[in-house]
Design a protein around this motif. Structure first.
Motif, PDB file in Angstrom:
ATOM      1  N   GLU A  18      32.351  56.324  15.354  1.00  0.00           N
ATOM      2  CA  GLU A  18      32.941  54.979  15.319  1.00  0.00           C
ATOM      3  C   GLU A  18      33.758  54.797  14.029  1.00  0.00           C
ATOM      4  OE1 GLU A  18      32.958  52.882  17.790  1.00  0.00           O
ATOM      5  OE2 GLU A  18      34.023  51.334  16.644  1.00  0.00           O
ATOM      6  N   SER A  19      33.205  55.273  12.897  1.00  0.00           N
ATOM      7  CA  SER A  19      33.886  55.097  11.607  1.00  0.00           C
ATOM      8  C   SER A  19      35.166  55.924  11.516  1.00  0.00           C
ATOM      9  CB  SER A  19      32.943  55.473  10.457  1.00  0.00           C
ATOM     10  OG  SER A  19      32.824  56.890  10.388  1.00  0.00           O
ATOM     11  N   GLN A  20      35.241  56.987  12.300  1.00  0.00           N
ATOM     12  CA  GLN A  20      36.390  57.909  12.215  1.00  0.00           C
ATOM     13  C   GLN A  20      37.400  57.701  13.338  1.00  0.00           C
ATOM     14  OE1 GLN A  20      36.783  60.299   9.647  1.00  0.00           O
ATOM     15  NE2 GLN A  20      35.184  58.955   8.869  1.00  0.00           N
ATOM     16  N   LYS A  21      37.132  56.718  14.191  1.00  0.00           N
ATOM     17  CA  LYS A  21      37.887  56.549  15.441  1.00  0.00           C
ATOM     18  C   LYS A  21      39.401  56.670  15.262  1.00  0.00           C
ATOM     19  CE  LYS A  21      37.238  52.764  18.036  1.00  0.00           C
ATOM     20  NZ  LYS A  21      36.392  51.690  18.585  1.00  0.00           N
ATOM     21  N   SER A  22      39.923  56.066  14.206  1.00  0.00           N
ATOM     22  CA  SER A  22      41.382  56.089  14.030  1.00  0.00           C
ATOM     23  C   SER A  22      41.796  57.084  12.948  1.00  0.00           C
ATOM     24  CB  SER A  22      41.872  54.680  13.693  1.00  0.00           C
ATOM     25  OG  SER A  22      41.104  54.177  12.625  1.00  0.00           O
ATOM     26  N   GLU A  23      40.886  57.993  12.596  1.00  0.00           N
ATOM     27  CA  GLU A  23      41.154  58.922  11.485  1.00  0.00           C
ATOM     28  C   GLU A  23      41.459  60.347  11.936  1.00  0.00           C
ATOM     29  OE1 GLU A  23      41.410  57.780   8.427  1.00  0.00           O
ATOM     30  OE2 GLU A  23      40.809  55.787   9.101  1.00  0.00           O
ATOM     31  N   TRP A  24      41.441  60.601  13.243  1.00  0.00           N
ATOM     32  CA  TRP A  24      41.648  61.983  13.706  1.00  0.00           C
ATOM     33  C   TRP A  24      43.143  62.242  13.861  1.00  0.00           C
ATOM     34  CZ3 TRP A  24      37.405  64.622  13.081  1.00  0.00           C
ATOM     35  CH2 TRP A  24      36.166  64.006  13.267  1.00  0.00           C
ATOM     36  N   ARG A  25      43.733  62.885  12.852  1.00  0.00           N
ATOM     37  CA  ARG A  25      45.183  63.072  12.867  1.00  0.00           C
ATOM     38  C   ARG A  25      45.578  64.543  12.786  1.00  0.00           C
ATOM     39  NH1 ARG A  25      44.679  58.898   9.034  1.00  0.00           N
ATOM     40  NH2 ARG A  25      44.982  56.869   9.991  1.00  0.00           N
ATOM     41  N   PRO A  30      41.467  63.670  22.024  1.00  0.00           N
ATOM     42  CA  PRO A  30      41.050  62.264  22.150  1.00  0.00           C
ATOM     43  C   PRO A  30      39.561  62.179  22.459  1.00  0.00           C
ATOM     44  CG  PRO A  30      42.326  62.947  24.077  1.00  0.00           C
ATOM     45  CD  PRO A  30      42.352  64.098  23.104  1.00  0.00           C
ATOM     46  N   HIS A  58      36.757  67.252  15.409  1.00  0.00           N
ATOM     47  CA  HIS A  58      36.437  66.180  16.358  1.00  0.00           C
ATOM     48  C   HIS A  58      35.748  66.732  17.611  1.00  0.00           C
ATOM     49  CE1 HIS A  58      37.726  62.411  18.827  1.00  0.00           C
ATOM     50  NE2 HIS A  58      36.536  62.257  18.295  1.00  0.00           N
TER      51      HIS A  58
END
Ligand SMILES: C[S@@+](CC[C@H](N)C(=O)[O-])C[C@H]1O[C@@H](n2cnc3c(N)ncnc32)[C@H](O)[C@@H]1O
Length: 196
Positions: A18-25, A30, A58
């Protein structure tokens, strides 16, 4: 399929994801594809995993989480030291270190040296090598096992000729049953039905 009780761990993994949801770049899968891999492993009770292409971890975390249910272990490989180190830190933070054997290596060299056997494989590194990876791992994949590969779409996309060739190859094999899940990044899912 019975699963192990890992309630405390589940909370830790969920909080981390949840804390990394928008951090996988870093070319990461997905979350829906992570869930897809998780479900395949838990439903089939797989325990001997190989991932080619860790990046920052991820998919590794979803696979390792599934192995915390089945009592399995994952070997995962990446050639890039920065991403490898970040993956190690992420896996640790998620509480999944015990389920992962992360290797910093060129998969072109390492995959053929791994003894196996495996019952679950996720291929997500260099697309032009997909067919080679498959040919090297297939003899070490147990009958009933599953070989998954990412970014595979029947219609293909620019720069994805390797995955198109891979899909055509694996679909031509009579001892594998292959489907493509297009709900995320395009996942080829091939179950090994017989040795030959
Ligand atoms: C698409 S990313 C993997 C994403 C990862 N599965 C995830 O969901 O977080 C592909 C990775 O493959 C690695 N890679 C490319 N060629 C490789 C090789 N020959 N050996 C090992 N890793 C390789 C890259 O360094 C990159 O981190």
């Amino acid at each position: 399929q019975e699963t192990l009780d890992t309630t405390g761990l589940d909370t830790k993994v969920k909080v981390f994801l949840e804390s990394q949801k928008s951090e996988w770049r870093d070319m990461n899968v997905p979350a829906s594809d992570g869930q897809l891999l998780y479900d395949i492993i838990v439903e089939n009770g797989y325990t001997k995993g190989l991932e080619i292409g860790t990046s920052t971890g991820h998919s590794t975390i979803w696979i390792a989480w599934a192995f915390s249910k089945t009592g399995g272990k994952l070997i995962t490989i990446d050639i890039d030291e920065t991403r490898y180190k970040k993956a190690l830190a992420n896996i640790k933070e998620a509480g999944l270190t015990n389920y992962v054997d992360a290797r910093l290596a060129d998969a072109h060299e390492l995959v053929k040296k791994l003894e196996g056997p495996f019952d679950f494989v996720f291929s997500d590194a260099d697309k032009d090598w997909y067919t080679n990876y498959f040919k090297e791992v297939s003899p070490k994949l147990e009958v009933g096992g599953c070989f998954t590969a990412h970014n595979v779409r029947p219609e293909g996309r620019r720069g994805m000729s390797g995955t198109r060739a891979y899909l055509a190859y694996v679909q031509s094999l009579e001892n594998y049953s292959t489907t493509v899940d297009n709900s995320g990044g395009g996942m080829a899912i091939s179950y090994k039905k017989a040795e030959k």
